[in-house]
Design an enzyme around this catalytic site. Structure first.
Site, PDB file in Angstrom:
ATOM      1  N   ASP A  39      -0.440   4.160   1.170  1.00  0.00           N
ATOM      2  CA  ASP A  39      -1.049   3.058   1.905  1.00  0.00           C
ATOM      3  C   ASP A  39      -2.582   3.128   1.844  1.00  0.00           C
ATOM      4  OD1 ASP A  39      -1.059   0.813   3.530  1.00  0.00           O
ATOM      5  OD2 ASP A  39      -1.101   1.981   5.378  1.00  0.00           O
ATOM      6  N   GLY A  40      -3.214   1.955   1.813  1.00  0.00           N
ATOM      7  CA  GLY A  40      -4.663   1.901   1.932  1.00  0.00           C
ATOM      8  C   GLY A  40      -5.402   1.435   0.693  1.00  0.00           C
ATOM      9  N   ASN A  41      -4.682   1.035  -0.354  1.00  0.00           N
ATOM     10  CA  ASN A  41      -5.362   0.600  -1.583  1.00  0.00           C
ATOM     11  C   ASN A  41      -6.264  -0.608  -1.340  1.00  0.00           C
ATOM     12  OD1 ASN A  41      -3.997   2.586  -3.009  1.00  0.00           O
ATOM     13  ND2 ASN A  41      -2.420   1.203  -3.773  1.00  0.00           N
ATOM     14  N   ARG A  43      -7.551  -1.735   1.536  1.00  0.00           N
ATOM     15  CA  ARG A  43      -8.676  -1.435   2.433  1.00  0.00           C
ATOM     16  C   ARG A  43      -9.739  -0.604   1.724  1.00  0.00           C
ATOM     17  NH1 ARG A  43      -5.381   0.906   7.251  1.00  0.00           N
ATOM     18  NH2 ARG A  43      -3.725   0.788   5.699  1.00  0.00           N
ATOM     19  N   LYS A  85       9.603  -5.114  -0.114  1.00  0.00           N
ATOM     20  CA  LYS A  85      10.019  -6.514  -0.194  1.00  0.00           C
ATOM     21  C   LYS A  85       8.930  -7.417   0.373  1.00  0.00           C
ATOM     22  CE  LYS A  85      14.148  -7.831   0.640  1.00  0.00           C
ATOM     23  NZ  LYS A  85      15.422  -8.130   1.335  1.00  0.00           N
ATOM     24  N   GLU A  86       8.268  -6.951   1.427  1.00  0.00           N
ATOM     25  CA  GLU A  86       7.214  -7.737   2.059  1.00  0.00           C
ATOM     26  C   GLU A  86       6.015  -7.921   1.122  1.00  0.00           C
ATOM     27  OE1 GLU A  86       9.970  -6.246   4.965  1.00  0.00           O
ATOM     28  OE2 GLU A  86       8.776  -5.174   3.478  1.00  0.00           O
ATOM     29  N   ASN A  87       5.724  -6.918   0.296  1.00  0.00           N
ATOM     30  CA  ASN A  87       4.603  -7.023  -0.647  1.00  0.00           C
ATOM     31  C   ASN A  87       4.777  -8.192  -1.609  1.00  0.00           C
ATOM     32  OD1 ASN A  87       4.297  -3.403  -1.079  1.00  0.00           O
ATOM     33  ND2 ASN A  87       3.386  -4.729   0.463  1.00  0.00           N
ATOM     34  N   ARG A  90       2.958 -11.564  -1.016  1.00  0.00           N
ATOM     35  CA  ARG A  90       1.506 -11.706  -1.150  1.00  0.00           C
ATOM     36  C   ARG A  90       1.176 -12.782  -2.192  1.00  0.00           C
ATOM     37  NH1 ARG A  90      -0.248  -5.268  -1.054  1.00  0.00           N
ATOM     38  NH2 ARG A  90       0.234  -4.915   1.154  1.00  0.00           N
ATOM     39  N   ARG A 217       3.379   4.830  11.082  1.00  0.00           N
ATOM     40  CA  ARG A 217       4.678   4.159  11.142  1.00  0.00           C
ATOM     41  C   ARG A 217       5.323   4.252   9.765  1.00  0.00           C
ATOM     42  NH1 ARG A 217       0.723   0.098  11.590  1.00  0.00           N
ATOM     43  NH2 ARG A 217       0.526  -1.210   9.726  1.00  0.00           N
ATOM     44  N   LEU A 218       6.634   3.998   9.720  1.00  0.00           N
ATOM     45  CA  LEU A 218       7.379   4.122   8.471  1.00  0.00           C
ATOM     46  C   LEU A 218       7.405   2.839   7.664  1.00  0.00           C
ATOM     47  CD1 LEU A 218      10.507   6.288   9.382  1.00  0.00           C
ATOM     48  CD2 LEU A 218       8.579   6.912   7.944  1.00  0.00           C
TER      49      LEU A 218
END
EC number: 2.5.1.-
Length: 262
Positions: A39-41, A43, A85-87, A90, A217-218
């Site tokens: 996570d964090g790419n 930002r 799946k949420e990605n 975008r 969080r997961l």
């Protein structure tokens, strides 16, 4: 920073922590299966004035480094959460960039003779060019002649709830095909049976799950398999995640008393 005094101190610290892990006398201090939420790419890219695609490319490069660190310590299974799946909801431009970056990344991972690539996720949800390239990379990495020392699960089009739903559907279809009635199927339902139908069937559950960027969080990652996992949350954005951070995570894992709910 590599040639700076700070870089030298980090390398010295790395060696010290690695010696502690190698000479601690307890093989259980090294996790067999590590899951990582990269996570964090985005930002990172925003903070450093880069494009979102630049951030994802830097993150992909860090994944390759990370796998080298895991192999060095003898980790047997790594699960990478690279595309949820949420990605896929975008912008079209970002999804297109991710498709190319992830394809190149998995090709690179599959090129390592010691690695077996396994795809985990609902592959029907991901764009066709990506699905085809990933399937080819998986097949290429699993030829019998390879000396496979590490399995790398690449979670793409992945959702933890959907994984459980798909596992139950698969189990129900299997028993129905065998001619069992509803009561027999209900009796067959168990934790063990569901586990046999997950994307990671046949693999150990993750011992350690690492998430970068400070989020705790997961986000749906391995919801079933992580029931007794240990978690390590790191403040660094994924492109800035260092070997030092990884060794700290493994050391923290080794210092914990795992009770598995008992």
């Amino acid at each position: 920073m590599a040639g700076s005094p700070l870089g030298w101190l980090y390398r010295l610290y790395d060696r010290r922590v690695k010696r502690q892990l190698e000479h601690g006398g307890d093989a259980a201090a090294i996790p067999c299966h590590v899951g990582v939420i990269t996570d964090g790419n985005r930002r990172w890219a925003k903070e450093f004035g880069k494009t979102t695609a630049d951030g994802h490319r830097m993150g992909a490069g860090k994944i390759v480094e990370f796998l080298g660190w895991c192999e060095e310590l003898g980790v047997e299974v790594v699960t990478l959460y690279v595309l949820s799946k949420e990605n896929l909801a975008r912008s079209a431009d970002e999804v297109a960039a991710l498709t190319e970056i992830i394809s190149d990344l998995v090709d690179q991972i599959a090129g390592k003779p010691s690695v077996s690539v396994q795809l985990v996720g609902d592959l029907a949800t991901i764009p066709e060019p990506l699905r085809t390239r990933l399937a080819a990379a998986q097949e290429r990495s699993n030829v019998e002649s390879r000396d496979k020392r590490m399995t790398v699960n690449v979670a793409v089009g992945y959702g933890g709830r959907q994984e459980i739903v798909n596992a139950v559907k698969c189990l129900l279809r299997e028993h129905a095909a065998a001619g069992e009635n509803i009561e027999e199927i209900i009796e067959a339902l168990s934790e063990e049976e569901i586990s046999k139908h997950l994307y990671t069937k046949g693999q150990p559950d993750p011992d350690l799950i690492i998430r970068s960027s400070g989020e705790q969080r997961l986000s749906g990652f391995m919801m079933w398999q992580s029931a007794y996992s240990e978690f390590y949350f790191c403040e660094a954005y994924w492109p800035d995640f260092r070997r030092t951070d990884f060794l700290r995570a493994v050391r923290a894992y080794g210092n914990r008393n795992r009770r598995f709910g008992r």
